[in-house]
Design a protein around this motif. Structure first.
Motif, PDB file in Angstrom:
ATOM      1  N   VAL A  91      23.494   7.647 -28.134  1.00  0.00           N
ATOM      2  CA  VAL A  91      23.820   6.348 -28.743  1.00  0.00           C
ATOM      3  C   VAL A  91      25.331   6.183 -28.917  1.00  0.00           C
ATOM      4  N   TRP A  92      26.008   7.286 -29.190  1.00  0.00           N
ATOM      5  CA  TRP A  92      27.451   7.216 -29.476  1.00  0.00           C
ATOM      6  C   TRP A  92      28.293   6.973 -28.227  1.00  0.00           C
ATOM      7  N   GLN A  93      27.651   7.064 -27.060  1.00  0.00           N
ATOM      8  CA  GLN A  93      28.378   6.820 -25.804  1.00  0.00           C
ATOM      9  C   GLN A  93      28.412   5.336 -25.452  1.00  0.00           C
ATOM     10  N   ALA A  94      27.814   4.507 -26.301  1.00  0.00           N
ATOM     11  CA  ALA A  94      27.684   3.083 -25.974  1.00  0.00           C
ATOM     12  C   ALA A  94      29.045   2.427 -25.763  1.00  0.00           C
ATOM     13  N   ARG A  95      29.008   1.335 -24.936  1.00  0.00           N
ATOM     14  CA  ARG A  95      30.257   0.623 -24.651  1.00  0.00           C
ATOM     15  C   ARG A  95      30.599  -0.400 -25.721  1.00  0.00           C
ATOM     16  N   CYS A  96      29.650  -0.658 -26.622  1.00  0.00           N
ATOM     17  CA  CYS A  96      29.836  -1.775 -27.564  1.00  0.00           C
ATOM     18  C   CYS A  96      30.505  -1.314 -28.851  1.00  0.00           C
ATOM     19  N   LYS A  97      31.273  -0.213 -28.764  1.00  0.00           N
ATOM     20  CA  LYS A  97      32.048   0.267 -29.907  1.00  0.00           C
ATOM     21  C   LYS A  97      31.184   0.649 -31.109  1.00  0.00           C
ATOM     22  N   ILE A  98      30.037   1.249 -30.851  1.00  0.00           N
ATOM     23  CA  ILE A  98      29.156   1.637 -31.948  1.00  0.00           C
ATOM     24  C   ILE A  98      29.801   2.748 -32.786  1.00  0.00           C
ATOM     25  N   HIS A  99      30.526   3.647 -32.107  1.00  0.00           N
ATOM     26  CA  HIS A  99      31.189   4.736 -32.825  1.00  0.00           C
ATOM     27  C   HIS A  99      32.286   4.189 -33.730  1.00  0.00           C
ATOM     28  N   GLU A 100      33.029   3.214 -33.236  1.00  0.00           N
ATOM     29  CA  GLU A 100      34.090   2.596 -34.034  1.00  0.00           C
ATOM     30  C   GLU A 100      33.498   1.865 -35.238  1.00  0.00           C
ATOM     31  N   ARG A 101      32.403   1.143 -35.013  1.00  0.00           N
ATOM     32  CA  ARG A 101      31.774   0.405 -36.118  1.00  0.00           C
ATOM     33  C   ARG A 101      31.296   1.371 -37.195  1.00  0.00           C
TER      34      ARG A 101
END
Lengths: 324, 324
Positions: B275-285
């Protein structure tokens, strides 16, 4: 005397009603499941044949010459052309059955094949105009207007939809119990309720029950009354789950109303399925929300069962009415 | 020279790391799944044996006398006493293996059996204090403090929990697409995205794919990137799904922090899983939300893989450190 058969084929049982053209029920029979997608076509044929046999057997006391002039089969999941062809071939096999103590005089035009939502609507309201809100193990909203236009909302099954169903209520209840156990959300009597009902050593053992005992949708849906009871007893978390379920059903119903009915057109909305039997006033909550949005709508419990609805559909086809 | 084995046994593969007491990795091997609850004990033994064989084989170039003095096995779902006994018997069988080109000198105290969350934590942070937020097919949050106290939040599986997981994101995406199709909710590019990706004639055929092709959790979870991509491209509904997932992961993490760490205690939170590899900045959020609540926390990506974490645990057991 003309006779017709109305059949409700579902995932847990098959019901057949034998009716004359004066809407008199002469016989009623039940048999096992007839969802051919799950149990196969052979077993489905057997269930339908048994249900017809039981219905006709009951009528033998009244008349000893049963001749069928129309039949309506309402089956879950029937929609695509391929499904309809399959069910037609099934009816042909019934006509060749040596078991059934009846004769057939079926014009192709007098064979009605439809989905289970339509027969629930017709049975529930007594005629084919209105909306049915089915909330049992799964959920679906289906409506039909005076012009014969239909609208389906939901019915996407336990993974993709079934909002407001017993399955979704039960799962939400277990999730809430585990979130409370984790300390993520407010505490709830649901943890104790599930633990006691399932005789668990700890709520953690839900994992054992749900994943390792091979429980399926029906077994899980059967836990919905735990949430219902907790809500009826005032548990805040359980009441939130019930309110969410009600709002999903209200939203789906509103979508169907807006799609095919005029802004102040009178109509009846019939509720079917186990969810509406709940003790926590789920029917009252739903009705209050609907009436607030649509004061001209009447929410009712079913007048007749779906198999009776199927009989009415067969009868109207014979009479050339309704255009279904 | 002392050697130890660190093993990460998961639902899709098994990884083994061979390490010396200077934390040097001498070999690394991979093999098939080793979740014995699903695939059985025989297949699990075979996978672990193969992974060890591959790791030791790599090391043979460096040394030709491999003697194992400690082993740590991290396995999904291992928690109860019965599980631990079963894994111990499995290690006994490994010690009798004729296949493995090594000798054993294992004191019972130097056998560490633990769940997969602990080895992910130790590998991810490099020592056994902090919190791991695992969000792949499933999700779980697991923390351990300086006193050795642990706290688990979530990890209840795809029916009862797994909030913020790829499975839940994918399912929410399909539900939103179908609700838009029904006219129940706002429109979203997700309907087209699923239709195209799965080569469907209509979004209605999701039913065919999800229920009739026998898709399981892993296949469904693999659809999460569809939602990710739609969110990255600005779709409002997809972004709401991602935000909900982030908030569930933040809530679970906060619960673990509050349970075992002091109000302003420094700690690292490591994120693992697809999930953390997502392009939609999920890690940043996620990081932004966590830092807002806990300015003293550092959110990191894993320093090492879980099998390396298992090796560190075995090494520390040998050294009598950490108390795990």
């Amino acid at each position: 005397m003309n006779y017709i058969l109305g059949i409700d084929g579902g995932g847990s049982k098959t019901v057949c009603v034998l009716m004359d053209d004066a809407r008199q029920v002469l016989g009623r029979g039940e048999a096992g499941a007839s969802n051919y997608q799950s149990i196969g076509i052979e077993a489905t044929l057997k269930s339908i044949e048994s249900a017809i046999y039981a219905a006709v057997n009951e009528a033998i006391n009244i008349t000893n010459a049963v001749r069928i002039e129309a039949i309506c089969l309402g089956l879950a999941g029937v929609g695509r052309a391929a499904d309809i062809e399959l069910v037609k071939s099934l009816i042909k096999e019934l006509q060749n059955s040596k078991l059934l103590p009846l004769t057939w005089d079926l014009q192709p035009a007098n064979i009605v094949i439809c989905n289970d939502a339509l027969i629930a609507l017709v049975g529930g309201i007594g005629h084919p105009v209105g909306i049915v809100v089915a909330a049992g193990t799964g959920s679906i909203v289906f409506g039909r207007n005076h012009q014969g236009e239909t609208k389906r909302v939901g019915g996407w099954g336990y993974i993709l939809g079934d909002e407001g169903s017993a399955y979704k209520i039960a799962v939400a209840g277990m999730q809430a119990a585990l979130k409370a156990y984790d300390g993520r959300d407010m505490s709830t009597s649901l943890a104790d309720a599930f633990t006691q009902h399932l005789a668990l050593a700890s709520i953690e053992d839900l994992i054992e029950v749900i994943y390792r005992r091979g429980w399926r949708v029906k077994e899980i849906a059967a836990l919905a009354p735990i949430v219902d009871l907790a809500a009826a007893e005032g548990d805040e978390v359980a009441n939130k789950i019930i309110d969410d379920a009600v709002q999903e059903l209200v939203k789906a119903t509103s979508t169907a109303v807006d799609a095919i009915f005029g802004p102040s057109e009178f109509l009846e909305v019939v509720t079917t399925g186990s969810v509406w039997q709940a003790r926590c006033k789920i029917h009252e909550r739903f009705t209050a929300s609907i009436i607030k949005k649509f004061p001209h709508i009447k929410v009712i419990f079913p007048k007749y069962e779906p198999a009776y609805g199927a009989s009415l559909l067969a009868l109207q086809r014979l009479a050339g009415e309704w255009g279904i």
